[in-house]
Design a protein around this motif. Structure first.
Motif, PDB file in Angstrom:
ATOM      1  N   ALA A  46      39.079 -16.840 -11.678  1.00  0.00           N
ATOM      2  CA  ALA A  46      38.064 -15.876 -11.914  1.00  0.00           C
ATOM      3  C   ALA A  46      38.010 -14.522 -10.721  1.00  0.00           C
ATOM      4  N   ASP A  47      39.061 -13.357 -11.234  1.00  0.00           N
ATOM      5  CA  ASP A  47      38.010 -12.848  -9.158  1.00  0.00           C
ATOM      6  C   ASP A  47      37.585 -11.173  -9.510  1.00  0.00           C
ATOM      7  N   ALA A  48      36.619 -11.133  -9.218  1.00  0.00           N
ATOM      8  CA  ALA A  48      35.902  -9.388  -9.172  1.00  0.00           C
ATOM      9  C   ALA A  48      36.366  -8.458  -8.514  1.00  0.00           C
ATOM     10  N   GLY A  49      37.625  -8.701  -7.837  1.00  0.00           N
ATOM     11  CA  GLY A  49      38.784  -8.255  -6.974  1.00  0.00           C
ATOM     12  C   GLY A  49      37.478  -7.355  -5.657  1.00  0.00           C
ATOM     13  N   HIS A  50      38.099  -6.543  -4.927  1.00  0.00           N
ATOM     14  CA  HIS A  50      37.287  -6.343  -3.238  1.00  0.00           C
ATOM     15  C   HIS A  50      36.493  -5.830  -3.011  1.00  0.00           C
TER      16      HIS A  50
END
Length: 266
Positions: A46-50
């Motif tokens: 999963a990727d929470a964003g920068h």
């Protein structure tokens, strides 16, 4: 018990030391964030964003583990008891899996026997605040009181000295929440696998929970589930067994934090 005490003391020392490294720098300190991420697909983490990644990194908050190891972490949020936690505990015992239960003050008082069973069977108790407020809206004194009041009640009811892992209600937080938590020895734990499962009046059948879990499964995943859902309890045996067949191991947050801290030092 002494091992948990020593490990707990080490965790507090690490978190407090890190807290004094980070000084609030601007008005972003008070900005409110709502936790969210792009869900995993085909085993990709999963990727929470920068922006969210940067905030969590600055305060050593965690939402997933290593992407190169097939270890996953099972966590539950318990605000109130709905009759399904016993089934979940039975499955965890049968499958020899340890989990972390993030509880509220209400849960401690209303389901004390289940809390004691969690502890007796080797699970970790996390701090979901005493009264489940929006932590980002609280002044510092009341914020601290939410964590400390929970710990005091936990100690009175179970003998556990205190908690070390916290999770903000509804995933609402700010840099201020993270920094103050660190200063008082609390590590914030978010999540990277989740689905809609908190409505006690919306029971969708075990296939729904199982499919969501398997669809989002990824190395290092921190799973968030709510024990109010019968479909979660019913899906648990099949999910754990299938995850193991795919080569996954269920780790603990103690292991995760230790690995995370060592990785940050290197």
């Amino acid at each position: 018990m002494w091992k948990h005490h020593i490990l707990g003391s080490m965790l507090v020392a690490i978190v407090v030391a890190l807290a004094f490294t980070f000084a609030p720098s601007n008005t972003a300190y008070a900005k409110t964030y709502n936790w969210g991420f792009t869900k995993s697909k085909e085993g990709k983490p999963a990727d929470a964003g920068h922006e969210l990644e940067a905030v969590l990194k600055e305060y050593d908050a965690i939402y997933k583990g290593r992407p190169d190891e097939k270890v996953i972490y099972l966590t539950f949020d318990n605000g109130f008891e709905n009759g399904h936690t016993e089934s979940i505990l039975n499955t965890l015992r049968e499958e020899n899996v340890k989990a972390t239960f993030f509880l509220t003050g209400h849960y401690l008082k209303s389901a004390t026997d289940l809390v004691k069973r969690m502890i007796d069977e080797g699970h970790t108790i996390g701090n979901h605040s005493y009264g489940h407020p929006n932590m980002a809206n609280l002044p510092e004194e009341k914020m601290i009181d939410e964590w400390k009041k929970f710990d005091k009640l936990l100690n009175e009811l179970t003998g556990v000295e205190r908690t070390y892992f916290v999770r903000p209600p509804e995933g609402v937080f700010s840099e201020k929440v993270l920094e103050i938590g660190n200063r008082h020895g609390y590590r914030h734990i978010f999540w990277s696998i989740a689905f809609v499962d908190w409505d006690k009046n919306s029971q969708k059948g075990w296939e729904y929970a199982y499919d969501e879990l398997m669809k989002q499964l990824h190395p290092g995943g921190i799973i968030l589930m709510h024990t109010v859902a019968k479909h979660n309890a019913d899906a648990m045996p099949k999910f754990i067994q299938e995850a193991k067949k795919q080569g996954y191991r269920f780790g603990t947050l103690d292991e995760l934090v230790t690995d995370f801290t060592l990785e940050r030092k290197n």
